[in-house]
Design an enzyme around this catalytic site. Structure first.
Site, PDB file in Angstrom:
ATOM      1  N   ASP A  25       1.139  -1.106   0.212  1.00  0.00           N
ATOM      2  CA  ASP A  25      -0.049   0.065   0.461  1.00  0.00           C
ATOM      3  C   ASP A  25       0.988   1.296  -0.086  1.00  0.00           C
ATOM      4  OD1 ASP A  25      -1.777   1.829   0.628  1.00  0.00           O
ATOM      5  OD2 ASP A  25      -2.552   0.750   2.302  1.00  0.00           O
ATOM      6  N   GLU A 186      -6.562   0.553  -4.030  1.00  0.00           N
ATOM      7  CA  GLU A 186      -7.296   0.335  -2.891  1.00  0.00           C
ATOM      8  C   GLU A 186      -8.379  -0.097  -3.007  1.00  0.00           C
ATOM      9  OE1 GLU A 186      -6.169   4.198  -2.149  1.00  0.00           O
ATOM     10  OE2 GLU A 186      -3.666   3.436  -2.883  1.00  0.00           O
ATOM     11  N   ASP A 208     -13.205   4.870   1.508  1.00  0.00           N
ATOM     12  CA  ASP A 208     -11.652   5.151   2.316  1.00  0.00           C
ATOM     13  C   ASP A 208     -10.833   6.415   2.485  1.00  0.00           C
ATOM     14  OD1 ASP A 208      -8.955   5.291   2.224  1.00  0.00           O
ATOM     15  OD2 ASP A 208      -8.407   3.799   0.589  1.00  0.00           O
TER      16      ASP A 208
HETATM   17 MG    MG Z   1      -4.735   4.482   2.109  1.00  0.00          MG
END
Ligand code: MG
Ligand code: ADP
Length: 627
Positions: A25, A186, A208
């Site tokens: 990530d 993501e 998110d």
């Molecule tokens: Mg993030």
């Protein structure tokens, strides 16, 4: 430490069968790396036991590079050489970078290659190079923890990253010595981490909110397969904005005006601590002695959670507006959703949780660590992609954020791949030439929802040359749009009767900002009626022009078939059509075109007769019977 594999003779355990694959990530604020071990996800810690690597890169005068917490510590004292939020600059042109740079204390320089670079004490550094430093630390961390070379990595990007931003991320990974198995959105990674595919059939929202970006994705899970129905968000909205809101409040209260870069940075660090504390506490006391941070006098105050919420309420509402738009894109209501998943450190803010639950009408799923879900999902995916789980049928489908198309005659855009089409995708469409004997065709690739070229974003232009001369409409030009799993577009054109080909890979020199995407979408909705009229007009004009060109060509060849008065009548009809085509009345142009068609009926009939007579000339009947 690497373990030795012990196997009985004849029962080889194929020690190298399990390949080392990682998920990364690469966040604006934090980055982290995870892997799968014995079927379970494991986030890999640094030597000091911390999982989150601050995405901060500091360049020193001697050329050394410091990444992570130590760099973040130095951010206040060495602001110019310490790059934070570098992800925001990835794949952006100088103009966009300058806009971002205004909020940050960097010196941006235009490189010879047309891209913005940071001017640091160690020389010019690109956003890609800085990101590569972060990825390199994570690669080394993974190799140390897993005891071997990494076969490949899945790296996550915000769903809204465009071609240039995705390419920049790939370049950074290559520079860091990583083989990119795939870039993954993501929010999609988060859904994988929650194993939603195995638990629930239905439609889910992934909310998110990180430090620098906000993403909302609407996913449909059906028979273990994910499909992204819609994505939305804002790459310039996140916890950083909450920090800025508190910093402004402190500055106003303490009477700080025009703070320099270092004071600004310190104010933001304090604000962030206060913000994070307010997720668990009702109020936080603050004090500044006269002189510190540029405060003219001693200052003391308490920030309550309630007041903090009033400072950020508008930004939280902005995220919900993006949610509403994404739902509308997918043709859904909040009640249609089965689950809502929270991702990103900023979803720890109680106001965010409350407002999200209110909006969707249900409490969100949050039992996994919101900091880790994205890396874990990437690790699950990486493990499958290197072949460690041959029986797995996980398929991830992402979508393109804006329609892709080609310019056609009359300044119109022909959409080839509509917005929200799942990728990878290949779509072909046939086009033809407009004029007799046309040997080249210029192709203009566009992105956007509007009907007219001038209202869309130009991605690339290229030419198909060497088309054999043919009458208008006879050439068959097959244009193929391909968007790969990482969202990169290539367009090829082929004249199929001759096999002449041309191709281009689209790498726009700078990215489209999310604001631009939202603006383009909003404009396209607002302009739908106007666009339909514009399209009708452009089509009527193109048809009119085609008609008069054909008529004039026929008159030039066989005008002698007409009497003087018939010729005059037809020429008048052509002139009438040409005159009307300049005006903006589609219906009038179409009527005039019909009038010309009607006027040329006799002419057409005579040309046909003449053609038949010509075909028979000099031939006996038997010639025809034989053939
Ligand atoms: Mg993030
Ligand atoms: P990114 O994906 O942009 O790297 P993260 O998901 O790591 O971001 O989230 C970082 C953001 O989360 C920062 O703005 C940080 O201040 C915020 N954050 C982390 N913990 C908390 C908390 N307890 N309360 C409020 N915000 C938090």
């Amino acid at each position: 430490m690497a373990l030795l594999q012990i196997a009985e003779p004849g029962q080889s355990q194929a020690p190298h069968q399990h390949k080392l694959a990682i998920g990364i990530d690469l966040g604006t604020t934090h980055s982290l790396v995870a892997t799968m071990q014995s079927g379970l996800p494991r986030v890999l810690p640094a030597e000091d036991g911390s999982f989150l690597l601050p995405s901060v890169v500091r360049y020193l005068a001697d050329g050394a590079v410091v990444v992570g917490e130590a760099a973040r510590q130095a951010a206040a004292s060495d602001a110019l050489n310490t790059l934070v939020s570098v992800k925001r600059f990835m794949g952006r042109g100088l103009e966009a970078a300058h806009q971002l740079g205004d909020q940050l204390p960097y010196e941006l320089v235009m490189h010879d290659n047309g891209m913005p670079y940071f001017n640091t004490i160690a020389g010019l550094k690109s956003p890609v190079e800085a990101s590569a430093e972060i990825l390199n630390v994570l690669r080394v961390r993974a190799e140390a923890a897993l005891g071997g070379d990494i076969t490949g990595a899945v790296i996550t990007v915000p769903a809204y990253f465009d071609e240039a931003q995705r390419q920049a991320t790939k370049d950074a990974a290559t520079l860091a010595g990583l083989k990119v198995l795939r870039l993954l959105n993501e929010p999609t990674a988060a859904a994988v981490a929650y194993g939603l595919d195995q638990q629930h059939e239905g439609i889910h929202a992934i909310y998110d909110l990180g430090g620098g970006t906000f993403d909302i994705s609407i996913l449909r899970l059906h028979q273990g397969v994910f499909e992204v129905l819609a994505t939305g968000g804002d790459s310039a909205l996140g916890g950083d904005d909450f920090d800025h809101a508190i910093a402004s409040w402190i500055m106003a209260g303490a009477g700080i005006v025009n703070p320099d870069a270092e004071i600004q940075r310190r104010l933001l660090q304090t604000s962030r601590r206060v913000k994070e504390a307010l997720s668990a506490r009702d109020s936080v006391p603050l004090s500044l002695a006269a002189g510190t941070g540029g405060a003219p006098a001693d200052w003391q105050a308490t920030l309550t959670r309630e007041h903090f919420e009033s400072l950020i309420a508008a930004r939280v509402d902005d995220t919900l507006k993006a949610c509403r738009r994404a739902l509308r894109d997918a043709g859904l209501k909040p009640a249609d959703l089965s689950e809502v998943v929270l991702v990103g450190g900023s979803t720890r803010v109680p106001l965010v949780r409350r407002r999200v639950a209110e909006f969707f009408g249900k409490p969100a799923l949050d039992h996994l660590d919101p900091d880790q879900v994205v890396a874990v999902g990437a690790a699950v995916q990486a493990n499958i992609l290197v072949g460690n789980k041959p029986d797995s049928d996980l398929l991830l489908l992402d979508v393109i954020p804006l329609s892709l198309g080609l310019e056609t005659y009359g300044g119109l855009v022909e959409k080839v791949v509509p917005r929200n089409t799942t990728i990878p995708v290949a779509r072909a469409q046939e086009f033809t030439t407009f004029k007799d004997g046309q040997t080249a065709m210029s192709l203009h690739v566009l992105q956007g929802e509007r009907e007219m070229v001038s209202d869309c974003r130009s991605l690339a232009r290229f030419e198909l040359q060497g088309i054999p001369p043919m009458v208008a409409g006879a050439a068959r030009i097959r244009v193929l749009f391909q968007v790969d799993a990482d969202g990169l577009l290539s367009v090829s054109a082929e004249e199929t009767t001759s096999g002449v080909r041309a191709e281009i890979v689209v790498k726009p020199s700078w990215g489209l900002q999310d604001d631009d995407i939202l603006r383009l979408l909003r404009e396209s909705q607002a302009a739908a009626v106007q666009d339909m009229q514009a399209r009708a007009l452009a089509e009527a004009r193109a048809e009119a022009e085609r008609l008069w060109i054909a008529t004039e060509a026929a008159l030039a060849q066989q005008g002698e078939l007409l009497s003087a008065s018939e010729l005059a009548e037809l020429q008048a009809a052509v002139q009438g059509l040409k005159a009307l085509a300049i005006a903006d009345d589609a219906a009038a142009i179409t009527a005039a075109a019909e009038a010309l068609n009607h006027a040329s009926e006799t002419f057409a009939a005579r040309r046909m007769d003449a053609g038949i007579r010509q075909a028979f000339t000099g031939k006996t009947l038997t010639d025809f019977e034989e053939h």
